[in-house]
Design an enzyme around this catalytic site. Structure first.
Site, PDB file in Angstrom:
ATOM      1  CG  HIS A 146      -2.123  -0.863   1.079  1.00  0.00           C
ATOM      2  ND1 HIS A 146      -3.278  -0.484   0.422  1.00  0.00           N
ATOM      3  CD2 HIS A 146      -2.340  -2.132   1.494  1.00  0.00           C
ATOM      4  CE1 HIS A 146      -4.153  -1.467   0.455  1.00  0.00           C
ATOM      5  NE2 HIS A 146      -3.608  -2.489   1.098  1.00  0.00           N
TER       6      HIS A 146
ATOM      7  CE  LYS B  25      -6.683  13.491   0.940  1.00  0.00           C
ATOM      8  NZ  LYS B  25      -6.948  12.244   0.225  1.00  0.00           N
TER       9      LYS B  25
ATOM     10  CE  LYS C 136      -2.652  10.189   3.669  1.00  0.00           C
ATOM     11  NZ  LYS C 136      -3.124   9.492   2.459  1.00  0.00           N
TER      12      LYS C 136
ATOM     13  CE  LYS D 142     -14.541   5.793   1.183  1.00  0.00           C
ATOM     14  NZ  LYS D 142     -13.084   5.800   1.300  1.00  0.00           N
TER      15      LYS D 142
END
Length: 821
Positions: A360, A548, A554, A660
Site C-alpha cells: 500500500h 484524510k 498528503k 468516494k
C-alpha cells in the site's frame, strides 16, 4: 424450509416490543433511546442469522475454498443502516418506525462509531468485505478487537487532544463471542530442539501465553444469501480465562484480567512506537493477530476438508493487507513444520501457494522493519524460521547475482540488524499487487525493482475500489433516487451502468435536478455541523473539502498556504472578489507526529484569523472537522463540490477518498498520483484540475539532489509573504514564532536533509494556476454541474465489486456459494 422468514413492518414491530420486554422489562414508551437501538439491532441481527446459517451449511457441503483477509484495521463505520440496506429491508423498518413513533435517524444516532480502524487502509478492507459477501464469496476478515481504537480527537485551543475512544462502553450489539474457537498465542521463552530418528522436534518452553478470544461480526452481502464474517480477536491471560463461564455466556467475568500484556495487546490501534516498549507492543499485536487467525484457519480447514494438509492451497487463501500481517509467512511455516510435521520444503511450497500480499505504500517508514534483537526476544521460534527463510533466499539471490553483496543485502529478509517485512512478503508470497496502475508501475521500476527482475510473474496492479452501497446508496439517498428515476435500478448491481448518465450531462432539466440534489445535501451537512460543532455554514458557498489522515505527503499544508494567499489578496485589494468558499478539513495526526499536529494547529489558527476579518470572512471560511470518521464522511461527501487530492506525486499508492468524492459528484483538483491518474483518464482533463510534478519528475528531482526550495521562496512574492506570516506575528501576535518550525521545514534544510521534502513550494505555482481555473469555471453553474455529472457517470470502475472480481480472478480463485433454488 425457506431460507428467510418475512420481515414485514408488523413482524418488525412485534419483535421490537418483545425484545424490550424480555431484555429490559420495559415498554416502548418507557425505554431509553439506547434500549430502543439495542432492540432494533437485535431484530436485524435475528434476520441476519437466518442467512448466516446458509453460508455455514453451504460452505461445509461444497467444501468451498475460503479467503482469510488479514488487516490490522477495519474502518467499518456503523453497522445498523448498512445492514438494513444490504438486507433490502430499509423501507419495511422505516414503516415500522413510523408506526412506533420512531425515526430511522433517531435510532441510528444511538449506535457508537466502531473504533476498529483509522484511515484508508481500514476503510478499503471494510469495502472489500462488503463486496466479498455481495459477490457470494466465502471469506473471513481478521483483525483485533481494539477496546479504544486509535483515539477520539478533540480540538482544544486549535490543537489536537487525544482522549480514549471507549466505544464498547455499552457493548456491541452485532458481535457474537465464539468461545469454541479460542486459541493460545505464545510469546518469549526459548527454543528447544530434540532429534528423534533424524527428525528435529522443535518446542518452546517458558513462554508468556495469551488466549485469543474471537468475536465475530456478520458481514451482509447486498441482496445476497451470503453472510461472511469479520473476526476480531481479543487478548486475555490463560489463568484469567474461564472457558466454562465463557461457554455459559458469562463473557465479562470469564475474561477478566489485570495482566499488562493481555490488557495492552487488544487495547489500542497503532500504539505509539517511538519507544522500544511501544514498538514491541506493535510487534506483539501483529503476531497475535496472525497466530490466532492461522491456528483457527487450519483447524477449520480440517473440520471441512479432512486432515490432509497438502490440500491447504486448494481450500484456503491468506491475504496480507500491507506488511502488518507479514508474520503470516513464518507463522504458517511454524504450524506446518512444528505442528503438522511437514518437511521444510513441503511447508515452504504450501506457504508460497497459499499467501498473497498487497503493498500500500512506497514510503520507507511504512515498509515495516523490526530490530532483530526484538524479534529474537519476543518471538524466538519465528526468528529462527526467518533466519532459515533468509538463508535460503540469499543463497538463491547469490546464484542470480554472484558477488553483488549490497544488492543481496537490500533484498534480504534479515540485514543490517533488522528484519525487512516487505522483502519477506515478496519472496514467499505467490502474488504481490499494487493498488493503482501507477503504484504497480512504481513497485516494478523503483521500490522493488530488483525483485521484479528476479520474479516478474508475481507482480500485478489491481486498482482499489469502494462499495457503492455505503458510499452512494446509503449516504446519498437523494442522488440515488435521481439515478433510479433517470437510468433505472441496474446500477445497484452493476455500477458500470452509471455510464448511462452521460447523455444527461447536457440535459437542462436533469442538470437542474442534479444541482438541486447537491444543494439539498449541502443543507443537510450544514444542519449536521451546526448540531455537532455549533458552526454556521453558507450552503450557497462552494464546499471545498480535504479529509484524510494528516501526513506531510498528503499536503494539507499546500491547501492552507493557498487559502492564506487568497486571504491576503482579499485584504489588499478592495476590488478583488471570488465565489464564497468554505474550505473543510478533517484529519487525525498520530499522537507522536509533531509536525502533523502543528499543521492541524495552523489550520485552526488560520480559520480563526479569517473569521475575525469582516471582509475576508464574506468570501472565505475554514472549518476543521473534529474527530473525522465514517459517519461524518457519509454526510460530508455527498455535499462536497471540490475534492482536494494533493499528495506529492508517487507518494499516494491509490487513495479511496478520491473515488468516494468522484462517485458523489465532486470535482477533483489533484496531482497525477495514485488513482487520480485513472480518474483523469476517465473524466478527461476538462472535468478535473490536474497540477504539479509527475511521478517520474519527482523521482528525478530526488535523484538529482539539487532542489532548493529557497529559490521558490525568493521568487514568488505571494508565497513568500504567506510563509513569513508563519513567524512574523501576523497570525499569532501573542506568540509570533509559533509556526516557525513549519516555515523552516519548507525553506531551510536542517541536519543535512532536504528542505521541503514533499515539494509543497515546488508545486505551489502550478496549484495556484489550477485553483484559478477552478474558481473561474465554478461561476458557470450549468457547466460546473455538467462536470459533476460526468464524474458520477465515470465512477463505476471504482466499485470494490470490480476490484474483488479482479483479485479473485488473478489470485484467490474462490467459487461463489450458490443457494439451490
Amino acid at each position: 424450509m425457506p431460507l428467510m422468514q418475512e420481515y414485514n413492518k408488523d413482524a418488525i414491530k412485534e419483535s421490537i416490543y418483545n425484545k424490550l420486554l424480555r431484555y429490559y422489562g420495559v415498554t416502548l414508551e418507557e425505554a431509553t433511546p439506547k434500549q430502543i437501538y439495542s432492540a432494533v439491532a437485535s431484530t436485524v441481527r435475528d434476520q441476519i442469522m437466518l442467512k448466516w446459517r446458509f453460508e455455514k451449511e453451504e460452505r461445509l457441503n461444497s467444501k468451498a475454498k475460503r479467503l482469510y483477509y488479514l488487516s490490522i484495521e477495519y474502518l467499518t463505520g456503523r453497522w445498523l443502516h448498512n445492514n438494513l440496506l444490504n438486507l433490502c429491508s430499509t423501507e419495511e423498518y422505516s414503516k415500522a418506525f413510523a408506526e412506533l413513533g420512531l425515526t430511522l435517524r433517531g435510532v441510528l444516532h444511538e449506535e457508537p462509531e466502531p473504533a476498529l480502524g483509522n484511515g484508508g487502509l481500514g476503510r478499503l478492507a471494510a469495502c472489500f468485505l462488503d463486496s466479498l459477501a455481495t459477490l457470494d464469496l466465502p471469506a473471513m476478515g481478521c483483525t483485533i478487537r481494539y477496546e479504544y481504537g486509535l483515539f477520539r480527537q478533540r480540538i482544544v485551543d486549535g490543537q489536537q487532544v487525544e482522549i480514549p475512544d471507549d466505544w464498547l462502553t455499552y457493548g456491541n450489539a452485532w458481535e457474537i463471542p465464539t468461545q469454541k474457537d479460542a486459541v493460545l498465542v505464545r510469546f518469549g521463552g526459548h527454543v528447544v530442539e530434540q532429534w528423534v530418528d533424524d527428525v528435529n522436534y522443535v518446542t518452546l518452553e517458558d513462554t508468556e501465553d495469551v488466549v485469543a478470544v474471537p468475536y465475530d461480526l456478520p458481514i451482509v452481502g447486498y441482496d445476497s444469501d451470503v453472510v461472511d464474517r469479520l473476526r476480531c480477536w481479543s487478548a486475555v491471560l490463560p489463568q484469567n480465562f474461564n472457558l466454562e463461564r465463557f461457554s455459559n455466556g458469562d463473557y465479562i467475568s470469564s475474561t477478566r484480567d489485570g495482566s499488562s500484556i493481555a490488557a495492552q495487546i487488544s487495547k489500542v490501534l497503532y500504539p505509539e512506537d517511538t519507544s522500544y516498549n511501544g514498538k514491541k507492543l506493535r510487534l506483539m499485536q501483529e503476531y497475535f493477530l496472525v497466530s490466532a487467525s492461522l491456528q483457527y484457519a487450519i483447524r477449520d480447514f480440517k473440520r471441512v476438508n479432512g486432515d490432509n494438509i497438502f490440500f491447504l492451497p486448494d481450500k484456503v487463501a491468506f491475504h496480507i493487507n500491507d506488511t502488518h500481517p507479514a508474520l503470516v509467512i513464518p507463522e504458517l511455516m511454524r504450524l506446518l513444520i512444528d505442528v503438522e510435521r511437514l518437511s521444510w520444503e513441503d511447508a515452504e511450497q504450501i506457504t508460497i501457494a497459499t499467501v498473497a500480499y498487497t503493498n500500500h505504500t512506497i514510503m520507507s517508514e511504512a515498509l515495516e522493519r523490526w530490530p532483530e534483537s526484538m524479534l529474537r526476544e519476543t518471538l524466538p521460534r519465528i526468528y529462527t524460521i526467518m533466519q532459515e527463510l533468509n538463508r535460503r533466499l540469499c543463497q538463491k539471490l547469490f546464484d542470480r547475482f554472484p558477488g553483488q553483496w549490497e544488492r543481496i543485502g537490500h533484498m534480504a529478509i534479515l540485514a543490517y540488524d533488522h528484519a525487512h517485512m516487505a522483502n519477506m512478503c515478496i519472496a514467499y508470497s505467490k502474488a504481490i499487487n499494487g493498488v493503482s496502475q501507477l503504484h504497480g508501475d512504481i513497485l516494478k521500476r523503483s521500490t522493488f525493482k530488483d525483485y521484479y527482475e528476479v520474479m516478474p510473474q508475481k507482480f500485478m496492479a489491481i486498482t482499489n475500489g469502494i462499495t457503492p452501497r455505503r458510499w452512494l446508496m446509503l449516504s446519498n439517498r437523494a442522488l440515488s433516487s435521481l439515478l433510479d428515476e433517470s437510468i433505472g435500478l441496474g446500477w445497484h448491481k452493476d455500477l458500470m451502468e452509471l455510464e448511462k448518465l452521460l447523455p444527461f450531462a447536457d440535459d437542462a432539466a436533469f442538470i437542474e435536478k442534479f444541482a438541486a440534489v447537491k444543494h439539498e445535501n449541502k443543507e443537510h451537512f450544514m444542519h449536521w455541523i451546526n448540531r455537532h460543532q455549533g458552526l454556521v455554514l453558507d450552503p450557497d458557498s462552494m464546499f471545498d473539502v480535504q479529509v484524510k489522515r494528516l501526513h506531510e505527503y498528503k499536503r494539507q499544508l499546500l491547501n492552507a498556504l493557498h487559502i492564506l494567499v487568497l486571504y491576503n489578496r482579499i485584504c489588499d485589494d478592495p476590488g478583488y472578489n471570488l465565489p464564497p468558499r468554505t474550505f473543510i478539513f478533517g484529519a487525525k495526526a498520530a499522537p507522536g507526529y509533531y509536525r502533523a499536529k502543528e499543521i492541524i494547529h495552523f489550520i485552526n489558527v488560520l480559520s480563526q484569523h479569517i473569521a475575525k476579518d469582516e471582509r475576508a470572512s464574506k468570501f472565505l471560511k475554514v472549518v476543521f472537522l473534529q474527530n473525522y470518521n465514517v459517519s461524518t464522511a457519509e454526510v460530508l461527501i455527498p455535499a462536497s463540490e471540490v475534492s482536494e487530492q494533493l499528495s506529492t506525486a508517487s507518494k499516494e499508492a491509490s487513495g479511496t477518498g478520491n473515488m468516494k468524492f468522484m462517485m458523489n459528484g465532486a470535482v477533483t483538483i489533484g496531482t497525477l498520483d495514485g488513482a487520480n491518474v485513472e480518474i483523469a483518464d476517465l473524466v478527461g482533463l476538462d472535468n478535473c484540475y490536474i497540477f504539479g510534478m509527475r511521478s517520474h519528475e519527482v523521482e528525478a528531482l530526488y535523484a538529482a539532489g539539487t532542489y532548493r526550495s529557497l529559490d521558490i521562496y525568493e521568487t514568488n512574492a505571494e508565497l513568500r509573504r504567506a510563509l513569513n506570516m508563519l513567524f512574523d506575528g501576523s497570525l499569532t501576535p501573542d506568540n509570533p514564532r509559533m509556526f516557525e518550525g513549519l516555515y523552516r521545514a519548507l525553506v531551510f534544510s536542517d541536519n543535512g536533509g532536504m528542505a521541503d521534502p514533499y515539494l509543497v513550494l515546488k508545486d505551489f505555482g502550478s496549484y495556484q494556476g489550477a485553483q484559478a481555473r477552478l474558481i473561474h469555471d465554478y461561476t458557470d453553474t450549468r457547466a460546473w454541474t455538467r462536470k459533476e455529472i460526468i464524474n458520477v457517470a465515470k465512477s463505476g470502475v471504482f466499485s470494490s465489486d470490480r476490484t474483488i472480481r479482479e483479485y479473485n480472478d488473478k489470485i484467490w480463485h474462490l467459487k461463489p456459494l450458490v443457494k439451490n433454488k
